[in-house]
Design a protein around this motif. Structure first.
Motif, short mmCIF file in Angstrom:
data_model
loop_
_atom_site.label_atom_id
_atom_site.label_comp_id
_atom_site.label_asym_id
_atom_site.label_seq_id
_atom_site.Cartn_x
_atom_site.Cartn_y
_atom_site.Cartn_z
N GLY A 92 0.83 -1.21 0.00
CA GLY A 92 0.00 0.00 0.00
C GLY A 92 0.87 1.26 0.00
O GLY A 92 0.60 2.21 -0.74
N GLU A 93 1.92 1.23 0.81
CA GLU A 93 2.81 2.39 0.89
C GLU A 93 3.52 2.62 -0.46
O GLU A 93 3.63 3.75 -0.94
N VAL A 94 4.00 1.53 -1.05
CA VAL A 94 4.72 1.66 -2.32
C VAL A 94 3.75 2.14 -3.42
O VAL A 94 4.07 3.03 -4.21
N ALA A 95 2.55 1.55 -3.43
CA ALA A 95 1.57 1.94 -4.46
C ALA A 95 1.23 3.42 -4.33
O ALA A 95 1.10 4.13 -5.34
N ALA A 96 1.11 3.89 -3.08
CA ALA A 96 0.78 5.31 -2.86
C ALA A 96 1.88 6.21 -3.43
O ALA A 96 1.61 7.27 -3.99
N LEU A 97 3.13 5.77 -3.32
CA LEU A 97 4.24 6.56 -3.86
C LEU A 97 4.17 6.59 -5.40
O LEU A 97 4.38 7.63 -6.02
N PHE A 98 3.88 5.44 -6.00
CA PHE A 98 3.74 5.40 -7.47
C PHE A 98 2.63 6.35 -7.92
O PHE A 98 2.78 7.06 -8.91
N MET A 99 1.53 6.33 -7.18
CA MET A 99 0.41 7.21 -7.55
C MET A 99 0.84 8.67 -7.41
O MET A 99 0.52 9.50 -8.26
N ASP A 100 1.57 8.95 -6.35
CA ASP A 100 2.04 10.31 -6.14
C ASP A 100 3.00 10.73 -7.25
O ASP A 100 3.12 11.91 -7.57
N ALA A 101 3.66 9.73 -7.85
CA ALA A 101 4.55 10.01 -8.98
C ALA A 101 3.74 10.16 -10.28
O ALA A 101 4.32 10.25 -11.37
N ARG A 121 -6.49 1.47 1.20
CA ARG A 121 -7.40 2.48 0.65
C ARG A 121 -7.18 3.81 1.37
O ARG A 121 -7.09 4.87 0.75
N SER A 122 -7.09 3.76 2.68
CA SER A 122 -6.96 5.03 3.40
C SER A 122 -5.58 5.66 3.17
O SER A 122 -5.45 6.88 3.18
N LEU A 123 -4.57 4.83 2.90
CA LEU A 123 -3.25 5.37 2.57
C LEU A 123 -3.25 6.07 1.22
O LEU A 123 -2.58 7.08 1.03
N CYS A 124 -3.98 5.48 0.28
CA CYS A 124 -3.92 5.97 -1.12
C CYS A 124 -4.96 7.04 -1.41
O CYS A 124 -4.84 7.76 -2.40
N GLY A 125 -5.99 7.14 -0.58
CA GLY A 125 -6.98 8.21 -0.74
C GLY A 125 -7.81 8.09 -2.01
O GLY A 125 -8.16 7.00 -2.44
N ASP A 126 -8.06 9.25 -2.63
CA ASP A 126 -9.05 9.34 -3.72
C ASP A 126 -8.70 8.50 -4.94
O ASP A 126 -9.59 8.13 -5.70
N GLY A 127 -7.42 8.18 -5.13
CA GLY A 127 -7.05 7.44 -6.35
C GLY A 127 -7.12 5.94 -6.19
O GLY A 127 -6.73 5.20 -7.10
N PHE A 128 -7.62 5.45 -5.07
CA PHE A 128 -7.66 4.00 -4.82
C PHE A 128 -8.89 3.39 -5.48
O PHE A 128 -10.02 3.78 -5.21
N ILE A 129 -8.64 2.41 -6.34
CA ILE A 129 -9.74 1.75 -7.04
C ILE A 129 -9.61 0.25 -6.78
O ILE A 129 -8.67 -0.40 -7.23
N GLU A 130 -10.55 -0.27 -6.00
CA GLU A 130 -10.50 -1.70 -5.66
C GLU A 130 -11.19 -2.49 -6.77
O GLU A 130 -12.34 -2.21 -7.11
N ILE A 131 -10.47 -3.44 -7.32
CA ILE A 131 -11.02 -4.24 -8.41
C ILE A 131 -11.07 -5.70 -7.96
O ILE A 131 -10.02 -6.33 -7.75
N TYR A 132 -12.26 -6.19 -7.79
CA TYR A 132 -12.44 -7.57 -7.32
C TYR A 132 -12.47 -8.49 -8.54
O TYR A 132 -13.37 -8.40 -9.38
N VAL A 133 -11.46 -9.35 -8.63
CA VAL A 133 -11.44 -10.33 -9.71
C VAL A 133 -12.16 -11.57 -9.19
O VAL A 133 -11.60 -12.37 -8.44
N HIS A 134 -13.43 -11.63 -9.54
CA HIS A 134 -14.27 -12.69 -9.00
C HIS A 134 -14.18 -13.94 -9.87
O HIS A 134 -14.36 -13.86 -11.09
N CYS A 135 -13.88 -15.05 -9.23
CA CYS A 135 -13.80 -16.32 -9.97
C CYS A 135 -14.01 -17.43 -8.94
O CYS A 135 -13.31 -17.47 -7.92
N PRO A 136 -14.98 -18.33 -9.16
CA PRO A 136 -15.23 -19.38 -8.17
C PRO A 136 -13.99 -20.23 -7.92
O PRO A 136 -13.20 -20.47 -8.84
#
Ligand code: ADP
Length: 204
Positions: A92-101, A121-136
């Motif tokens: 999460g921390e690394v992803a937030a840095l990439f987004m900030d970049a 999500r709370s670390l990344c704020g407004d740019g966080f998009i959760e994508i659920y890859v649903h597969c049984p």
């Protein structure tokens, strides 16, 4: 995990180039596309196919996945609940840095616990998009590209998500992809459409 702050006397330097500056230069928004789902549901495959399309359209993009994180930054972590939590915290921390970049970064990790994803999500704020890859789980087990389900069934892998460890499905994901019914291209198309709808992509 109890948060330990070891370093003191740290000053956050004033930024000479902001996220907004970088986004304006890139011509698209920064975002964290947090793919979550069972092993073999398709997170890496979809994230990689997506990044190829984004790259072709001139986007600044990167994928964080098991190989480049668990073999390096997180190689000291295993699969106990505590280590899984720490694994996701660091990602999460690394992803937030990439987004900030200013980049569109996809993360492809099972990330089975809702609370851990919510922290990211709370670390990344407004740019966080959760994508659920649903597969049984039955379909995942049949695909089993790395033979992990087989090993989990025979007891060679303890605490395997979906078999002997829990997976908490998202309740409010921004996007759910049905990877048992839609092929990879269709899943990528749905993500692109969502990014356009959100104004993160302007003309991809
Ligand atoms: P994960 O990253 O979730 O562990 P992988 O992407 O490594 O999953 O593996 C998913 C496997 O399922 C791959 O072998 C991929 O080719 C296959 N597959 C079949 N249909 C799909 C689909 N619609 N989306 C993603 N992967 C799919």
């Amino acid at each position: 995990m109890v948060e330990k702050i070891k370093a003191t006397n740290i000053t956050w330097h004033h930024e000479t180039v902001t996220r907004q500056d970088r986004e304006a230069g890139n011509g698209h928004g920064g975002a964290v596309l947090w793919f979550t789902g069972l092993s073999a549901s398709g997170k890496s495959t979809i994230a990689q196919a997506l990044q190829a399309v984004l790259f072709e359209h001139g986007c600044q993009t990167y994928v964080l996945d098991g190989d480049n994180i668990r073999h390096g930054l997180n190689k000291d972590l295993g699969f106990s609940p505590e280590d899984r939590e720490e694994n996701i915290r660091r990602i999460g921390e690394v992803a937030a840095l990439f987004m900030d970049a200013g980049m569109i970064v996809s993360t492809a990790f099972i990330s089975p616990y809702r609370a851990d994803r919510d922290k990211a999500r709370s670390l990344c704020g407004d740019g966080f998009i959760e994508i659920y890859v649903h597969c049984p789980v039955e379909v995942c087990e049949e695909r089993d590209p790395k033979g992990l389900y087989k090993k989990a069934r025979s007891g060679d892998i303890p605490e395997f998500t979906g078999i002997s460890a829990p997976y908490e499905a998202p309740e409010n994901a921004e996007l759910t992809l049905n990877a048992a019914e839609h092929d990879v291209e269709q899943c990528v198309g749905l993500v692109i459409a969502y990014l356009q709808e959100r104004g993160i992509l302007k003309n991809a």
